[in-house]
Enzyme design. Structure first.
Site, PDB file in Angstrom:
ATOM      1  N   GLY A  46      34.146  75.987  59.731  1.00 14.46           N
ATOM      2  CA  GLY A  46      33.503  76.086  57.618  1.00 14.46           C
ATOM      3  C   GLY A  46      31.915  76.390  57.873  1.00 14.46           C
ATOM      4  O   GLY A  46      31.158  75.971  58.571  1.00 14.46           O
ATOM      5  N   HIS A 132      35.835  69.162  54.114  1.00 16.38           N
ATOM      6  CA  HIS A 132      33.994  69.441  54.334  1.00 16.38           C
ATOM      7  C   HIS A 132      33.102  69.999  53.446  1.00 16.38           C
ATOM      8  O   HIS A 132      32.322  69.850  53.350  1.00 16.38           O
ATOM      9  CB  HIS A 132      34.194  69.351  55.769  1.00 16.38           C
ATOM     10  CG  HIS A 132      32.827  69.621  56.355  1.00 16.38           C
ATOM     11  ND1 HIS A 132      32.566  68.939  57.843  1.00 16.38           N
ATOM     12  CD2 HIS A 132      31.157  70.512  56.444  1.00 16.38           C
ATOM     13  CE1 HIS A 132      31.033  68.922  57.807  1.00 16.38           C
ATOM     14  NE2 HIS A 132      30.258  69.821  57.245  1.00 16.38           N
TER      15      HIS A 132
HETATM   16 CO    CO Z   1      29.299  71.124  57.313  1.00 17.90          CO
END
Ligand code: CO
Length: 154
Positions: A46, A132
């Site tokens: 990500g 996250h």
């Molecule tokens: Co990160």
């Protein structure tokens, strides 16, 4: 498309709160294209816009499940279920892996690159990645949520 520089931990930009995306235009599409390319080149899961120096609420996630990269604009987590504890890292902190507790399943609403409202549901790695990356949009880093540091520090 172009690779963008990934800002590293210690840079103030990673601690800032991002503003919502209001224009779903070619500038946004260019940013998203570059973020996906940068993410995949770095072999990450990500990437959030502030990690490439853009203080806007946009994230890309690719858990390599064959569905390609997921782009979430102005994402909001609407529901969390269960708990998972596992190792987590960040492209802004290469080589560091820490044990972080996250929900097992997450539901979120967001917009796609055309400004259409979408809903996503993920469990396991995808749930971890959504949490996250959404954290990044508020200047929160995974080390803030560490239960136990498994990495060796010299
Ligand atoms: Co990160």
């Amino acid at each position: 498309m172009a690779l963008r520089e990934i800002f590293k931990f210690g840079d103030d930009i990673l601690r800032k709160k991002c503003r919502e995306v209001t224009a779903f235009d070619e500038k946004l599409w260019q940013l998203l294209d570059d973020m996906v390319e940068t993410l995949q080149a770095a072999d990450g899961v990500g990437l959030a816009a502030p990690q490439v120096g853009i203080l806007r609420r946009a994230i890309v996630i690719d858990v390599r499940d064959g569905n390609g990269a997921l782009e979430l604009i102005n994402p909001v987590i609407t529901e969390i279920t269960g708990v998972q504890v596992g190792n987590e890292g960040c492209l802004s902190d290469p080589g560091e892996w820490c044990e972080v507790e996250r929900p097992q399943t997450v539901k979120a609403k967001a917009f796609d690159r055309n400004g259409k409202e979408i809903e996503v549901e993920g469990s396991g790695l995808l749930a971890r990645a959504i949490c996250h990356e959404v954290d990044h949009l508020d200047g929160i880093l995974f080390i803030d949520r560490v239960k136990k540091d498994l990495a060796k520090r010299s």
